[in-house]
Design a protein around this motif. Sequence first.
Motif, short mmCIF file in Angstrom:
data_model
loop_
_atom_site.label_atom_id
_atom_site.label_comp_id
_atom_site.label_asym_id
_atom_site.label_seq_id
_atom_site.Cartn_x
_atom_site.Cartn_y
_atom_site.Cartn_z
N ALA A 365 -5.30 -38.82 -34.54
CA ALA A 365 -4.28 -38.74 -33.83
C ALA A 365 -2.93 -39.02 -34.90
O ALA A 365 -1.53 -38.87 -34.14
N PRO A 370 -0.90 -33.67 -35.95
CA PRO A 370 -2.22 -33.41 -35.73
C PRO A 370 -2.44 -31.50 -34.82
O PRO A 370 -3.13 -31.61 -35.11
N LEU A 396 -8.60 -37.12 -29.03
CA LEU A 396 -7.44 -37.86 -29.57
C LEU A 396 -7.81 -39.17 -30.30
O LEU A 396 -8.39 -40.18 -29.11
N VAL A 407 0.79 -39.24 -30.02
CA VAL A 407 -0.28 -39.59 -29.25
C VAL A 407 0.64 -38.53 -27.43
O VAL A 407 0.30 -37.89 -27.19
N VAL A 410 1.15 -34.85 -28.04
CA VAL A 410 0.19 -34.50 -28.45
C VAL A 410 -0.63 -34.16 -26.97
O VAL A 410 -0.40 -33.10 -26.28
N VAL A 419 -8.07 -39.32 -24.35
CA VAL A 419 -7.72 -40.77 -25.73
C VAL A 419 -8.83 -41.62 -26.19
O VAL A 419 -9.26 -42.21 -25.25
#
Length: 497
Positions: A365, A370, A396, A407, A410, A419
């Motif tokens: 990430a 990404p 991620l 982040v 995405v 995450v």
Amino acid sequence: MTTPNHPAASDGDPIALADDVVARVLARAGRSLDAAPESWEDADGDQLDRADRAALRRVAGLSTELDDVTEVEYRQLRLERVVLAGLYSRSAHEAEVSLRELAALAETAGSQVLDGVLQRRPHPDPGTFLGSGKAGELADLVRDSGADTVIVDGDLAPSQRRALEDIVKVKVIDRTALILDIFAQHARSKEGKAQVELAQLEYLLPRLRGWGESMSRQAGGRVAGGEGIGSRGPGETKIELDRRRIRARMAKLRREIAEMSPARSTRRASRRRHGVPGVAVVGYTNAGKSSLLNRLTGAGVLVENALFATLDPTVRRTQTPDGRTYTLTDTVGFVRALPTQLVEAFRSTLEEVAESDLLLHVVDASHPDPEGQIATVRGVVREIDGAERIPELLVLNKVDVADPDVVDRVLRREPRAVVISARTGAGLEELAERVAAALPRPHELVDLVVPYARGDLVSRVHDDGEIEREVHTAEGTALVARVDPALAAELRAAARP
């Protein structure tokens, strides 16, 4: 010549824009291999392979001048002081990401990145890849910086490589040759070494060249029988001998790799027979796959802040939070424009991906692009027979150092992603629960009494099944559980009537 202090480029000046991109790449050069002892965690184990990996670092000062042009084009690379060269046709951001990755690849191979050139043009020049003016500028840059190698961010045709070498007067290699060199350094297992050698020979075969008498053509037909002035030569030429030897070696390597495949298939079949689900960890190179595997299993797999640190697949067992056993397989990382030779050579290794029940797709990430990494990995997975049907869980990683806005961006595209940070351990509990929910569950219900002499079967039920009730009686262990069909058959055969 570019410098890190180049002023910001205006959007209307492609030359200044290219120089600005190169300057930003050079400002970050040298950071790819900065993994100090404190940069990995206790979960990574003792990392004993680091001593061997460090022992393979290139020695500075070795010359790579062209002193032998009578042999093959793919000579062993001793990359030390390099200049990068690339093209872009659309986005300067994409060019910067690609050139930064090339710099990291060069550093992973043991090089020092000195400078670079970037040219905007719709298509590579068929003669020298770069245009004649930029190639001359590159020659001046090489001479002024004292570089001994030029690395081109793309695939060079043999004629392009030779023409560019004639201009810059030092060794020129392309992105594919660089990646192959890194793989040759990092392969450890017998199968991994054979796969890398096969890929290198695939790359080498069309690039053989020779000079003078060794290039004489072999006469054929009636001419070979002595009919025709000037037709008589030395017979089979050196380059033809080289090609024949290479093809023979490639055939031998393919046989060896095919002979190694049954052992891997047997291990997979054993896991299947015992109903052990499999999870394959896939992702871009240096995304943190090995660190995640160590966090989840305590495997102690080599962790290094370098591209392609992992080549040989590692399979480890671990358990879901509810006690079910499953395997995690760490696989080779992918990269933009991964050489076709490597995809083919590592096909047997990538079979681990096709045989898994879940793909754990790890994404860096903190990377500048990404989304590009995700697209690259999914593209390679689609090339693996049977892998497209396997469910994917996007992870991620490195959110402790990632830009929160990136982040969030995405996550808007991939709302089901998890995450985490493999370094700090953040998010790993949620990941473990998501993995457990995605894995196939045993579905055959058994209600029986297992004799105490078959405690091994009870242990397997604990590891691979889901126990609803367990009572110890005078006759044995009374079980109500859900297990896979193979284990259910063994339990029924051993159960007391």
